[in-house]
Design a protein around this motif. Structure first.
Motif, PDB file in Angstrom:
ATOM      1  N   GLU A 128      10.576   1.838  -4.331  1.00 20.67           N
ATOM      2  CA  GLU A 128      10.735   0.462  -3.865  1.00 20.67           C
ATOM      3  C   GLU A 128      10.783   0.561  -1.933  1.00 20.67           C
ATOM      4  OE1 GLU A 128      14.789  -1.124  -4.459  1.00 20.67           O
ATOM      5  OE2 GLU A 128      14.803   0.610  -6.067  1.00 20.67           O
ATOM      6  N   PRO A 129      10.001   0.612  -1.399  1.00 19.33           N
ATOM      7  CA  PRO A 129       9.922   0.906   0.035  1.00 19.33           C
ATOM      8  C   PRO A 129      10.211  -0.276   0.711  1.00 19.33           C
ATOM      9  CG  PRO A 129       7.533   1.217  -0.640  1.00 19.33           C
ATOM     10  CD  PRO A 129       8.514   1.248  -1.864  1.00 19.33           C
ATOM     11  N   MET A 130      11.119  -0.475   1.657  1.00 19.59           N
ATOM     12  CA  MET A 130      11.372  -1.387   2.685  1.00 19.59           C
ATOM     13  C   MET A 130      10.568  -1.108   3.930  1.00 19.59           C
ATOM     14  SD  MET A 130      15.054  -1.648   1.028  1.00 19.59           S
ATOM     15  CE  MET A 130      14.556  -0.497   0.244  1.00 19.59           C
ATOM     16  N   ASP A 147       0.730  -1.386   0.213  1.00 19.13           N
ATOM     17  CA  ASP A 147      -0.153   0.014   0.090  1.00 19.13           C
ATOM     18  C   ASP A 147       0.857   1.064  -0.216  1.00 19.13           C
ATOM     19  OD1 ASP A 147      -2.165  -1.436   0.062  1.00 19.13           O
ATOM     20  OD2 ASP A 147      -2.635  -1.375   2.065  1.00 19.13           O
ATOM     21  N   CYS A 148       1.856   1.214   0.675  1.00 18.55           N
ATOM     22  CA  CYS A 148       2.792   2.480   0.792  1.00 18.55           C
ATOM     23  C   CYS A 148       3.253   2.557  -0.642  1.00 18.55           C
ATOM     24  CB  CYS A 148       3.876   2.218   1.771  1.00 18.55           C
ATOM     25  SG  CYS A 148       3.623   2.459   3.380  1.00 18.55           S
ATOM     26  N   MET A 149       3.765   1.517  -1.217  1.00 21.36           N
ATOM     27  CA  MET A 149       4.478   1.779  -2.516  1.00 21.36           C
ATOM     28  C   MET A 149       3.216   2.558  -3.461  1.00 21.36           C
ATOM     29  SD  MET A 149       5.768  -0.721  -5.536  1.00 21.36           S
ATOM     30  CE  MET A 149       3.882  -1.620  -5.798  1.00 21.36           C
ATOM     31  N   HIS A 150       2.125   1.800  -3.585  1.00 24.63           N
ATOM     32  CA  HIS A 150       0.966   2.640  -4.449  1.00 24.63           C
ATOM     33  C   HIS A 150       0.412   3.882  -3.853  1.00 24.63           C
ATOM     34  CE1 HIS A 150       0.436  -0.668  -7.301  1.00 24.63           C
ATOM     35  NE2 HIS A 150       0.487  -1.494  -6.430  1.00 24.63           N
ATOM     36  N   MET A 151       0.275   3.968  -2.847  1.00 26.01           N
ATOM     37  CA  MET A 151      -0.138   5.481  -2.111  1.00 26.01           C
ATOM     38  C   MET A 151       0.888   6.470  -2.706  1.00 26.01           C
ATOM     39  SD  MET A 151      -1.827   4.468   1.647  1.00 26.01           S
ATOM     40  CE  MET A 151      -2.025   6.356   1.941  1.00 26.01           C
ATOM     41  N   ALA A 152       2.206   6.129  -2.627  1.00 24.44           N
ATOM     42  CA  ALA A 152       3.198   6.838  -3.071  1.00 24.44           C
ATOM     43  C   ALA A 152       3.308   7.175  -4.637  1.00 24.44           C
ATOM     44  CB  ALA A 152       4.715   6.650  -2.797  1.00 24.44           C
ATOM     45  N   ILE A 153       3.129   6.466  -5.382  1.00 24.43           N
ATOM     46  CA  ILE A 153       3.062   6.477  -6.886  1.00 24.43           C
ATOM     47  C   ILE A 153       1.635   7.357  -7.154  1.00 24.43           C
ATOM     48  CG2 ILE A 153       2.581   5.475  -8.936  1.00 24.43           C
ATOM     49  CD1 ILE A 153       4.410   3.084  -7.892  1.00 24.43           C
ATOM     50  N   GLU A 154       0.854   7.078  -6.635  1.00 23.77           N
ATOM     51  CA  GLU A 154      -0.617   7.732  -6.852  1.00 23.77           C
ATOM     52  C   GLU A 154      -0.389   9.233  -6.342  1.00 23.77           C
ATOM     53  OE1 GLU A 154      -4.479   6.107  -5.026  1.00 23.77           O
ATOM     54  OE2 GLU A 154      -4.327   5.385  -7.182  1.00 23.77           O
ATOM     55  N   ALA A 155       0.461   9.522  -5.456  1.00 20.90           N
ATOM     56  CA  ALA A 155       0.347  10.937  -5.071  1.00 20.90           C
ATOM     57  C   ALA A 155       1.428  11.906  -5.903  1.00 20.90           C
ATOM     58  CB  ALA A 155       1.177  11.080  -3.342  1.00 20.90           C
ATOM     59  N   VAL A 180       6.090   7.444   4.800  1.00 17.22           N
ATOM     60  CA  VAL A 180       6.376   7.505   6.289  1.00 17.22           C
ATOM     61  C   VAL A 180       5.279   7.862   7.150  1.00 17.22           C
ATOM     62  CG1 VAL A 180       7.459   8.933   8.071  1.00 17.22           C
ATOM     63  CG2 VAL A 180       9.066   8.344   6.157  1.00 17.22           C
ATOM     64  N   ALA A 181       4.600   8.657   6.609  1.00 18.29           N
ATOM     65  CA  ALA A 181       2.968   8.781   7.176  1.00 18.29           C
ATOM     66  C   ALA A 181       2.151   7.660   7.184  1.00 18.29           C
ATOM     67  CB  ALA A 181       2.248   9.620   6.312  1.00 18.29           C
ATOM     68  N   GLU A 182       2.288   6.803   6.160  1.00 21.14           N
ATOM     69  CA  GLU A 182       1.368   5.412   6.202  1.00 21.14           C
ATOM     70  C   GLU A 182       2.057   4.426   7.019  1.00 21.14           C
ATOM     71  OE1 GLU A 182      -1.761   5.461   5.214  1.00 21.14           O
ATOM     72  OE2 GLU A 182      -2.101   3.227   5.223  1.00 21.14           O
ATOM     73  N   ALA A 183       3.120   4.364   6.945  1.00 20.01           N
ATOM     74  CA  ALA A 183       3.856   3.130   7.475  1.00 20.01           C
ATOM     75  C   ALA A 183       4.015   3.347   9.250  1.00 20.01           C
ATOM     76  CB  ALA A 183       5.492   2.869   7.269  1.00 20.01           C
ATOM     77  N   HIS A 184       4.026   4.638   9.476  1.00 23.47           N
ATOM     78  CA  HIS A 184       4.093   4.740  10.770  1.00 23.47           C
ATOM     79  C   HIS A 184       2.666   5.027  11.293  1.00 23.47           C
ATOM     80  CE1 HIS A 184       8.173   7.187  11.017  1.00 23.47           C
ATOM     81  NE2 HIS A 184       8.305   6.279  10.669  1.00 23.47           N
ATOM     82  N   ARG A 185       1.670   5.244  10.744  1.00 19.70           N
ATOM     83  CA  ARG A 185       0.122   4.954  10.805  1.00 19.70           C
ATOM     84  C   ARG A 185      -0.124   3.657  11.346  1.00 19.70           C
ATOM     85  NH1 ARG A 185      -4.720   4.269   9.188  1.00 19.70           N
ATOM     86  NH2 ARG A 185      -4.159   3.604   7.210  1.00 19.70           N
ATOM     87  N   ARG A 186       0.475   2.780  10.749  1.00 16.72           N
ATOM     88  CA  ARG A 186       0.354   1.365  10.799  1.00 16.72           C
ATOM     89  C   ARG A 186       1.090   0.685  12.007  1.00 16.72           C
ATOM     90  NH1 ARG A 186      -1.525  -1.142   5.144  1.00 16.72           N
ATOM     91  NH2 ARG A 186      -2.302   0.789   4.128  1.00 16.72           N
ATOM     92  N   GLY A 187       2.026   1.446  12.421  1.00 18.39           N
ATOM     93  CA  GLY A 187       2.952   0.992  13.437  1.00 18.39           C
ATOM     94  C   GLY A 187       4.246   0.438  13.068  1.00 18.39           C
ATOM     95  N   PHE A 188       4.485   0.656  11.747  1.00 20.63           N
ATOM     96  CA  PHE A 188       5.761  -0.048  11.287  1.00 20.63           C
ATOM     97  C   PHE A 188       6.850   1.185  10.965  1.00 20.63           C
ATOM     98  CE2 PHE A 188       2.483  -3.262   9.305  1.00 20.63           C
ATOM     99  CZ  PHE A 188       2.855  -4.090  10.375  1.00 20.63           C
ATOM    100  N   GLN A 235       8.944  -5.638   1.159  1.00 20.94           N
ATOM    101  CA  GLN A 235       9.347  -4.596  -0.074  1.00 20.94           C
ATOM    102  C   GLN A 235       8.463  -4.934  -1.167  1.00 20.94           C
ATOM    103  OE1 GLN A 235      13.359  -4.534  -1.476  1.00 20.94           O
ATOM    104  NE2 GLN A 235      13.151  -2.438  -2.078  1.00 20.94           N
ATOM    105  N   PHE A 236       8.153  -3.891  -1.865  1.00 22.86           N
ATOM    106  CA  PHE A 236       7.776  -4.002  -3.256  1.00 22.86           C
ATOM    107  C   PHE A 236       8.372  -2.927  -3.952  1.00 22.86           C
ATOM    108  CE2 PHE A 236       4.529  -6.225  -1.160  1.00 22.86           C
ATOM    109  CZ  PHE A 236       3.975  -7.205  -2.101  1.00 22.86           C
ATOM    110  N   GLU A 237       8.455  -3.251  -5.405  1.00 25.70           N
ATOM    111  CA  GLU A 237       9.213  -2.181  -6.209  1.00 25.70           C
ATOM    112  C   GLU A 237       8.347  -2.400  -7.539  1.00 25.70           C
ATOM    113  OE1 GLU A 237      13.378  -3.191  -7.244  1.00 25.70           O
ATOM    114  OE2 GLU A 237      13.631  -1.058  -7.924  1.00 25.70           O
TER     115      GLU A 237
END
Ligand code: MF3
Ligand code: CO
Ligand code: CO
Length: 268
Positions: A210-212, A136-144, A159-167, A240-242
């Motif tokens: 390619e977020p890890m 989701d982080c990868m797709h949200m970033a591309i979509e933005a 960062v916003a999305e990963a932290h929101r999920r506690g990661f 990770q997805f890329e």
């Protein structure tokens, strides 16, 4: 001065270069669809590597990682607490593992680069959650993204999305521009920094996102013995997805979309 002027212009592809990158991305995605077929308990990471090497050669192309800075294999296979650059070997996939397979092809001199995390059989709740977060982080970033947006749009979103999920988000390894070269400007950090706030993604640029994403700490440790394998310090999971992305006048275009793989919005 001449140097300074020269390189940014080369990063902006015209019609021909964009078409070459589309072809490279499409081949790479087709190869990931082949890889998906053997993502089963009992498969060794060496078998994944052999499939990639064979399929690439059979189609007249080149695996970019083989020999790249001394890297010994045709892909990276990163299982569970391995963040990236895991080296294929005789390790077998087990039920419940998560494994990222990162494949880079050279097609007629142009690079396609992408990776996918696969859940082997039934994953734990945490395995599913961290895989979902990376996807989701990868797709949200591309979509933005939009033409001329700052590179930091990517890091801000992730960062916003990963932290929101506690990661947490890995900082030591980043996305990159690519074209007729594997790694070229701009650097694409998955967190915002000063340089990424100043740099812009212009129509004609190709780059990876390619977020890890780590379940626990963001901190990493490089394997001293093989010099490549990067693990989480706390040995918790990382996913990770890329995708390779082309910025066009109308917005981002993903060049490495698979036929059979998870599409944007997919629930693992
Ligand atoms: N494919 C990786 C990336 O996304 C790079 C792997 S380089 C290797 O940039 F040498 F580790 F294979
Ligand atoms: Co890459
Ligand atoms: Co890659």
């Amino acid at each position: 001065m001449l140097q300074k002027e020269k390189s940014p212009r080369k990063l902006l592809l015209g019609h021909e270069g964009r078409e070459k990158m589309r072809v490279a991305g499409r081949f790479n995605a087709q190869l990931i669809d082949e890889v998906r077929k053997i993502m089963l308990p009992g498969t060794t990471t060496a078998q994944i590597d052999e499939l990639i090497q064979q399929y690439t050669l059979d189609h007249g192309h080149t695996a970019a990682t083989l020999g790249y800075m001394g890297y010994p294999k045709s892909c990276c296979t990163s299982i569970n607490d391995v963040i990236c650059h895991g080296i294929p070997d005789e390790t077998r996939l087990n039920e419940g593992d998560i494994i990222n397979v990162d494949v880079t092809s050279i097609v007629g001199g142009w690079f396609g680069d992408q990776s996918e995390t696969f859940i082997i059989g039934k994953g734990s709740e945490e395995a599913i959650a961290v895989t979902q977060a990376a996807f989701d982080c990868m797709h949200m970033a591309i979509e933005a993204l939009y033409p001329g947006c700052p590179v930091s749009t990517i890091g801000d979103t992730i960062v916003a999305e990963a932290h929101r999920r506690g990661f947490s988000v890995v900082r030591e390894y980043v996305g990159h521009g690519l074209g007729q070269v594997f790694h070229q400007p701009p650097n694409i950090p998955h967190f915002p920094d000063r340089k990424s706030r100043q740099q812009r993604l212009l129509p004609g640029m190709c780059f990876t996102v390619e977020p890890m994403i780590n379940a626990g700490t963001r901190f990493t440790r490089l394997d001293k013995k093989d010099g490549w394998t990067v693990r989480t310090r706390d040995h918790r999971l990382s996913a990770q997805f890329e995708h390779t992305v082309l910025m066009t006048e109308n917005g981002p275009e993903i060049l490495t979309i698979t036929q059979d793989g998870p599409q944007k919005g997919h629930q693992f």
